[in-house]
Scaffold this active site. Structure first.
Site, mmCIF file in Angstrom:
data_model
loop_
_atom_site.group_PDB
_atom_site.id
_atom_site.type_symbol
_atom_site.label_atom_id
_atom_site.label_comp_id
_atom_site.label_asym_id
_atom_site.label_seq_id
_atom_site.Cartn_x
_atom_site.Cartn_y
_atom_site.Cartn_z
ATOM 1 N N VAL A 68 2.974 1.977 2.608
ATOM 2 C CA VAL A 68 3.837 1.704 3.649
ATOM 3 C C VAL A 68 5.092 1.341 3.300
ATOM 4 O O VAL A 68 5.416 0.486 2.184
ATOM 5 C CB VAL A 68 3.235 0.750 4.925
ATOM 6 N N ASP B 278 -11.517 -0.742 12.160
ATOM 7 C CA ASP B 278 -11.282 -1.543 11.156
ATOM 8 C C ASP B 278 -10.229 -2.730 11.304
ATOM 9 O O ASP B 278 -9.163 -2.921 10.787
ATOM 10 C CB ASP B 278 -10.301 -0.525 10.018
ATOM 11 N N GLY C 165 0.913 -1.110 -0.015
ATOM 12 C CA GLY C 165 0.105 0.058 -0.120
ATOM 13 C C GLY C 165 0.704 1.233 -0.066
ATOM 14 O O GLY C 165 1.590 1.490 -0.964
#
Ligand SMILES: *[C@@H]1O[C@H](CO)[C@@H](O)[C@H](O)[C@H]1NC(C)=O
Ligand SMILES: *[C@@H]1O[C@H](CO)[C@@H](O)[C@H](O)[C@H]1NC(C)=O
Ligand SMILES: *[C@@H]1O[C@H](CO)[C@@H](O)[C@H](O)[C@H]1NC(C)=O
Ligand SMILES: *[C@@H]1O[C@H](CO)[C@@H](O)[C@H](O)[C@H]1NC(C)=O
Ligand SMILES: *[C@@H]1O[C@H](CO)[C@@H](O)[C@H](O)[C@H]1NC(C)=O
Ligand SMILES: *[C@@H]1O[C@H](CO)[C@@H](O)[C@H](O)[C@H]1NC(C)=O
Length: 637
Positions: free
Chosen positions: A361, A466, A359
Site C-alpha cells: 500500500v 480477515d 506491505g
C-alpha cells in the site's frame, strides 16, 4: 470499435497450431484451448463445463466444487439439477456454469487458484480441474509466473476452456467436456441430446480426438440436460505417460522451444486482454443503453433464428446471469474513477520507498488529495465486486482503480486514512500517546457498526474473513474504519478449501471444517476486543490471546474484576481520564460471548453493537460526572 460490432460470420474453430504440433510430439495429450479471434462479438456468453466430482477426493460437495471454480453453490446446484445440500458420489457429473470470455484470442473462463504444496500446473489441471484446462495454456495465460518455480500461496489463473455458440446452428450454449476413455461421439451426442454431426463440426473427426482432451458439445437447452453416467477415473492408458513434473522441463528441447516461443509471442500481444475485455464491456454497455432506448426489449432468447437480424438482436441472446455480470461491471465503471498508471506513478514518485505505507500500500497525492494506493494481482476483481456494494462510514471507501495489463496488476485507490492501523496504535512500542478507554470503546463500536453493515445490509451477505487490528484503520478523529476486503467473499455458508485469515483471529470451526459464516467475523471481532482491553497482540511468542479468556472468567473466587484488572493494559490506568471498571468488565463479557467455540452461541454483530452502545452510554455518563461506581474493584486514573 467496429470489430466488436456483431457480424454473422459463422464461427470457425481454429486450433492453436503451434501448440497442437507441440502436444502431438509429447504425450500426454493436451487440449490447446479455443481460438476466438474470428468472431469476438459473440463473447462473452453463458457456457458450461462438465466436471466430475471426486477426481480430487477432497472435492466431494457442491460448496467445495463451487469454490474451486469460483461459482456459487446455488448456481452449480441449479445447473446440475440438484439441491444445494445434495451429497455427491465420486465420478458424479456436475454442470459448472461459466461466463465464457475471449481474451487475447483465446476463449476461456478464468479461475483463480492458490498454489498449495506439491501442486504443478499439470497436476492441478488434470486432477483438480478434471482436464477441463491444460497446462500449456495455463503457462500462456500466466506469463509472469515460472511454472517450474511456483511459490506456495501464489494465485494462478487456470483457463477453463469454453466457447460461445454462433447463431447459425441454433445451439444455445456449449458444454466443455473432457473426453473419456470409452466415450464415443454417439454416446455423448445421445446424452446431451445433440447429434454426431454437430460434434464433428465443432471438434473435427472423432478419430482425431484423444482421450482427456476437451471437446465442445453444443446443446439446445439451458441448463443443458444432466447426464447421469458417473465415470470412475480411469487409470492412465499405457500410451500416455504423464509427465513427472510440469511442462517446460517435461518436454523435449523442441517442444520446450515451441512453448517458450509461443508464450513470448502470446505474452506480447496477449496481455492486453484485460483492456480489451473492459473495452468490450464498455461498448456493450453503451450498446445496451442505446438498444434499451430503442425499446427493443421485447426481443427474447431464440428470437434471432438465422442470425440475419444483425447486432441488435444478437445482444439479447444472453442469459440473465450475463446480464447480471454486465450490470455488476458497469456499476464499477459508473461509480469509480479509472486512473491511468502514469497518474499513479506520478502520485507515488514511481512507487518509491518513501511513499510506501506498508506491505503493498502506497500513499499518493493526486489533485491535491491524498489517497492510499494498493497494488494487487488482478484477482482484485473480487474485492471490487464487494466494495461496489458496500458504502458505510465505518468501511474504508474505494475511490477508483487502475489496471496495468502488462504486469497483470491492478491498483485500487482508496480514501487515505490519516492515523494508520489500530494494530500500530495498540502494539507499537515507543508510541507516546496511547489510546484511552473512551477512544477504545468508540473504536469497538465503530468496528461493530461496520461489520453489522456488511453482515446485515448487503446481499448476498459479505463475510470479511480477515478481521484483525491491522485491518482496522483510524481516521483523523480516531474513528475506526474496516479495511481490506481482499479476502471477503459473498455468500454466507460457503465452505472454502484454502485456509485464509490470520493466526490468532481464525475461528476454530473454520480451521476444522472451513466453514465460513458471519460468526467467523464475530469471533475475530472478539479477539480485537481483547486486544483493546489488554493491549496485547493476538499472538505473541506463540501464546494465543483468546485462549486466556476462559481462565479469567473461571469462577474460582468470584473476583473476576480483579483478574481483569491485572490482565488489562496498564496504559489504560495511567490515562488522564477516569474510567469505569464496569465498562471494561462489560466489554470482556461481550468478548467472551464472541469467542464461544460453538458459532451458533456467538451473538450477531447486531447484538454486539446494541450491547456496546449501551455500555458506551453508561460509560460516558460516569466519566462525564467523574463518578466511579463499581461493585468491587474501582479504578481511578
Ligand atoms: C431434475 O431431477 C428431478 C428428480 O430429482 C427429475 O424429476 C427432473 O426431471 C430433473 N429435471 C431435469 C431437467 O433433468
Ligand atoms: C487476434 O487474431 C487476429 C486475427 O484474427 C489478429 O489480427 C489479432 O492481432 C489477434 N489479437 C491478439 C491479441 O492475439
Ligand atoms: C487465432 O487465429 C488467428 C488467425 O485466424 C491468429 O492470427 C491468432 O494468432 C490466433 N490466436 C491464438 C491465440 O493463437
Ligand atoms: C486427466 O488426464 C490425464 C492424462 O493426461 C489422466 O491421467 C487423468 O486421469 C485425467 N484426469 C481425470 C480427472 O480424468
Ligand atoms: C524461484 O522463486 C524464488 C522466489 O519466488 C526466487 O527467489 C528464486 O530465485 C527462483 N528460482 C529460480 C530458479 O527462478
Ligand atoms: C452447422 O451445422 C451444419 C450441419 O448441421 C454444419 O455443416 C456446419 O459446419 C455447422 N456450422 C458450425 C459453425 O458449427
Amino acid at each position: 470499435m467496429h470489430h466488436f460490432v456483431p457480424t454473422t460470420i459463422s464461427l470457425l474453430v481454429i486450433s492453436l497450431h503451434l501448440l497442437r504440433t507441440s502436444s502431438q510430439a509429447t504425450p500426454p495429450p493436451t487440449s490447446n484451448g479455443y481460438n476466438c479471434s474470428s468472431d469476438r462479438s459473440i463473447y462473452p456468453c453463458q457456457a458450461y463445463a462438465l466436471y466430475r466430482a471426486g477426481a480430487d477426493p477432497t472435492l466431494l460437495d457442491l460448496a467445495s466444487v463451487g469454490d474451486l471454480f469460483g461459482v456459487s453453490r446455488l448456481s452449480l446446484a441449479r445447473a446440475s439439477n440438484l439441491t444445494a445440500t445434495s451429497p455427491l458420489v465420486p465420478g458424479q457429473p456436475l454442470l459448472v456454469p461459466l461466463t465464457c470470455a475471449c481474451s487475447s484470442n483465446l476463449s476461456y473462463f478464468p479461475v483463480s487458484y492458490r498454489i498449495a504444496p506439491g501442486d504443478t500446473y499439470y497436476l492441478v489441471s488434470s486432477k483438480n480441474f478434471g482436464n477441463l484446462t491444460s497446462y500449456p495454456v495455463v503457462e500462456v495465460v500466466n506469463p509472469s509466473l515460472v511454472p517450474t518455480n511456483l511459490s506456495v500461496g501464489v494465485d494462478v489463473v487456470f483457463p477453463i476452456f469454453c466457447q460461445c455458440p454462433t447463431t447459425k446452428n441454433g445451439s444455445l450454449a456449449i458444454v466443455t467436456y473432457s473426453f473419456q476413455v470409452g466415450d464415443t461421439f454417439a454416446s455423448i451426442a445421445s446424452e446431451f441430446g445433440t447429434d454426431v454431426q454437430s460434434l464433428v463440426s465443432l471438434n473435427g473427426k472423432e478419430a482425431s480426438v484423444q482421450a482427456y482432451t476437451t471437446i465442445l458439445v453444443p446443446v439446445s437447452r439451458i441448463p443443458p440436460p444432466v447426464i447421469t453416467r458417473a465415470v470412475v477415473p480411469q487409470p492412465p492408458s499405457t500410451a500416455s505417460v504423464p509427465p513427472s513434473t510440469v511442462s517446460a522441463e517435461s518436454g523435449n528441447g523442441r517442444r520446450k522451444g515451441v512453448v517458450v516461443g509461443l508464450a513470448v509471442a502470446l505474452g506480447i500481444i496477449g496481455l492486453l486482454w484485460l483492456v480489451s475485455l473492459l473495452g468490450l464491456l464498455l461498448v456493450w454497455r453503451r450498446r445496451r443503453r442505446w438498444e434499451e432506448e430503442r425499446g427493443k426489449r421485447s426481443n427474447k432468447y431464440r428470437g434471432g433464428g438465422g442470425g440475419g437480424g444483425g447486432g441488435g438482436e444478437r445482444r439479447f441472446e444472453r442469459s440473465t446471469s450475463d446480464d447480471k455480470l454486465m450490470a455488476d461491471i458497469s456499476e464499477w465503471l459508473d461509480k469509480y474513477k479509472v486512473y491511468r498508471i502514469e497518474e499513479l506513478m506520478e502520485a507515488t514518485g514511481g512507487f518509491s520507498e518513501g511513499s510506501l505505507i506498508q506491505g503493498s500500500v502506497y500513499k499518493g497525492l493526486m489533485d491535491g488529495e491524498v489517497y492510499a494506493i494498493k497494488k494487487m494481482k488482478w484477482n482484485a476483481r473480487d474485492e471490487l465486486k464487494i466494495l461496489q456494494k458496500v458504502n458505510h462510514t465505518n468501511l474504508v471507501k474505494l475511490e477508483g482503480f487502475c489496471i496495468e495489463p502488462d504486469a497483470g496488476t491492478c491498483y485500487l485507490i482508496y480514501e487515505y486514512i490519516e492515523n494508520g492501523s489500530l494494530h500500530s496504535w495498540l502494539h507499537d512500542r515507543g508510541r507516546a500517546h496511547k489510546l484511552d478507554w473512551r477512544a477504545r470503546l468508540r473504536i469497538a463500536l465503530d468496528l461493530a457498526h461496520g461489520l453489522q453493515y456488511i453482515h446485515e445490509h448487503t446481499w448476498p451477505r459479505v463475510v470479511h474473513k480477515d478481521i484483525k487490528s491491522s485491518n482496522v484503520l483510524l481516521d483523523s478523529k480516531m474513528r475506526a474504519k474496516v479495511a481490506n476486503f481482499g479476502l471477503a467473499k459473498s455468500g454466507c455458508n460457503a465452505v472454502t478449501t484454502h485456509i485464509v485469515g490470520t493466526q490468532g483471529y481464525v475461528a476454530p470451526e473454520y480451521l476444522v471444517d472451513g466453514l465460513v459464516t458471519t460468526k467467523m467475523d464475530v469471533f475475530a471481532y472478539g479477539v480485537v476486543l481483547l486486544e483493546l482491553v489488554s493491549g496485547r497482540e493476538a499472538v505473541s511468542e506463540g501464546e494465543i490471546l483468546w485462549m486466556e479468556v476462559e481462565g479469567i472468567f473461571e469462577n474460582k473466587d468470584g473476583r473476576v474484576e480483579g483478574r481483569i484488572m491485572a490482565w488489562m493494559d496498564k496504559a489504560l490506568m495511567m490515562g488522564e481520564q477516569s474510567m469505569s471498571m464496569d465498562s471494561v468488565v462489560n466489554v470482556m463479557h461481550i468478548a467472551r460471548a464472541c469467542l464461544q467455540k460453538d458459532p451458533a452461541k456467538r451473538p450477531s454483530m447486531v447484538d454486539v453493537a446494541y450491547t456496546l452502545s449501551k455500555a458506551d452510554e453508561l460509560f460516558s455518563d460516569f466519566s462525564e460526572d467523574g463518578l466511579m461506581v463499581g461493585s468491587g474493584d474501582i479504578v481511578a486514573r
